[in-house]
Scaffold this motif. Structure first.
Motif, PDB file in Angstrom:
ATOM      1  N   GLN A  13      -3.070  36.535  -7.312  1.00 27.41           N
ATOM      2  CA  GLN A  13      -2.530  35.711  -8.388  1.00 27.41           C
ATOM      3  C   GLN A  13      -1.460  34.733  -7.898  1.00 27.41           C
ATOM      4  OE1 GLN A  13      -3.727  35.710 -11.535  1.00 27.41           O
ATOM      5  NE2 GLN A  13      -5.244  37.158 -10.771  1.00 27.41           N
ATOM      6  N   LEU A  14      -1.070  34.839  -6.635  1.00 26.81           N
ATOM      7  CA  LEU A  14      -0.003  33.991  -6.118  1.00 26.81           C
ATOM      8  C   LEU A  14      -0.426  32.528  -6.066  1.00 26.81           C
ATOM      9  CD1 LEU A  14       1.253  36.195  -3.132  1.00 26.81           C
ATOM     10  CD2 LEU A  14       2.368  35.853  -5.358  1.00 26.81           C
ATOM     11  N   PRO A  15       0.530  31.610  -6.237  1.00 28.19           N
ATOM     12  CA  PRO A  15       0.223  30.181  -6.098  1.00 28.19           C
ATOM     13  C   PRO A  15      -0.040  29.843  -4.630  1.00 28.19           C
ATOM     14  CG  PRO A  15       2.577  30.506  -6.400  1.00 28.19           C
ATOM     15  CD  PRO A  15       1.929  31.853  -6.569  1.00 28.19           C
ATOM     16  N   ALA A  59      -2.571  31.392   1.682  1.00 30.61           N
ATOM     17  CA  ALA A  59      -3.788  31.609   2.475  1.00 30.61           C
ATOM     18  C   ALA A  59      -3.463  32.306   3.798  1.00 30.61           C
ATOM     19  CB  ALA A  59      -4.498  30.283   2.730  1.00 30.61           C
ATOM     20  N   ASP A  60      -2.368  31.910   4.450  1.00 36.17           N
ATOM     21  CA  ASP A  60      -1.951  32.554   5.701  1.00 36.17           C
ATOM     22  C   ASP A  60      -1.555  34.005   5.453  1.00 36.17           C
ATOM     23  OD1 ASP A  60      -2.338  30.197   7.146  1.00 36.17           O
ATOM     24  OD2 ASP A  60      -0.245  29.573   6.915  1.00 36.17           O
ATOM     25  N   ILE A  67      -7.146  39.932   3.303  1.00 37.81           N
ATOM     26  CA  ILE A  67      -7.810  39.623   2.041  1.00 37.81           C
ATOM     27  C   ILE A  67      -8.341  38.201   2.115  1.00 37.81           C
ATOM     28  CG2 ILE A  67      -7.503  39.291  -0.446  1.00 37.81           C
ATOM     29  CD1 ILE A  67      -5.238  41.344  -0.306  1.00 37.81           C
ATOM     30  N   GLU A  68      -9.578  38.034   1.663  1.00 43.15           N
ATOM     31  CA  GLU A  68     -10.187  36.706   1.645  1.00 43.15           C
ATOM     32  C   GLU A  68     -10.458  36.315   0.199  1.00 43.15           C
ATOM     33  OE1 GLU A  68     -14.543  35.351   2.788  1.00 43.15           O
ATOM     34  OE2 GLU A  68     -13.349  35.818   4.553  1.00 43.15           O
ATOM     35  N   ARG A  69      -9.968  35.144  -0.214  1.00 42.93           N
ATOM     36  CA  ARG A  69     -10.235  34.639  -1.561  1.00 42.93           C
ATOM     37  C   ARG A  69     -11.623  34.031  -1.602  1.00 42.93           C
ATOM     38  NH1 ARG A  69      -4.881  31.373  -3.445  1.00 42.93           N
ATOM     39  NH2 ARG A  69      -3.865  33.107  -4.480  1.00 42.93           N
ATOM     40  N   ALA A  76     -12.560  39.546  -4.681  1.00 41.52           N
ATOM     41  CA  ALA A  76     -11.917  39.411  -3.371  1.00 41.52           C
ATOM     42  C   ALA A  76     -12.559  40.426  -2.442  1.00 41.52           C
ATOM     43  CB  ALA A  76     -10.425  39.673  -3.487  1.00 41.52           C
ATOM     44  N   ARG A  77     -12.622  40.082  -1.184  1.00 40.61           N
ATOM     45  CA  ARG A  77     -13.165  41.027  -0.219  1.00 40.61           C
ATOM     46  C   ARG A  77     -12.303  41.004   1.025  1.00 40.61           C
ATOM     47  NH1 ARG A  77     -17.760  36.836   0.667  1.00 40.61           N
ATOM     48  NH2 ARG A  77     -17.078  35.929   2.630  1.00 40.61           N
ATOM     49  N   PRO A  78     -12.382  42.056   1.830  1.00 38.30           N
ATOM     50  CA  PRO A  78     -11.608  42.050   3.065  1.00 38.30           C
ATOM     51  C   PRO A  78     -12.029  40.893   3.948  1.00 38.30           C
ATOM     52  CG  PRO A  78     -12.476  44.240   2.611  1.00 38.30           C
ATOM     53  CD  PRO A  78     -13.114  43.292   1.629  1.00 38.30           C
ATOM     54  N   ALA A  79     -11.077  40.312   4.648  1.00 37.17           N
ATOM     55  CA  ALA A  79     -11.367  39.213   5.566  1.00 37.17           C
ATOM     56  C   ALA A  79     -12.141  39.771   6.757  1.00 37.17           C
ATOM     57  CB  ALA A  79     -10.083  38.556   6.031  1.00 37.17           C
TER      58      ALA A  79
END
Length: 83
Positions: A13-15, A59-60, A67-69, A76-79
């Motif tokens: 939910q973060l910007p 994103a970083d 976590i990958e958006r 969401a799924r694991p990166a």
């Protein structure tokens, strides 16, 4: 003192950019330690200095915690890992 961390739903939910204190919470690091790391260039992901504030790209941060958006909604799924 216990550091409250952010869960996956809160992270998603973060910007686009967050302050250093929020990034620290996501990593389970205290605010003071986060500022020490940022000032010494040792924070675990890139930190941008904008005026007198520190900002971290979400994103970083998500990549760092694995976590990958999704680009077009969805779960969401694991990166992926570098193996």
């Amino acid at each position: 003192m216990t550091v409250s961390t952010l869960n996956q739903d809160e992270l998603l939910q973060l910007p686009a950019m967050v302050d250093l204190a929020t990034a620290a919470r996501a990593l389970g690091v205290g605010r003071t330690k986060a500022y020490e790391l940022a000032k010494s260039g040792a924070f675990p992901c890139p930190v941008l200095r904008i005026g007198i504030t520190y900002r971290v790209r979400t994103a970083d941060l998500l990549r760092l915690v694995g976590i990958e958006r999704q680009q077009h909604g969805g779960e969401a799924r694991p990166a992926p890992t570098d193996t």
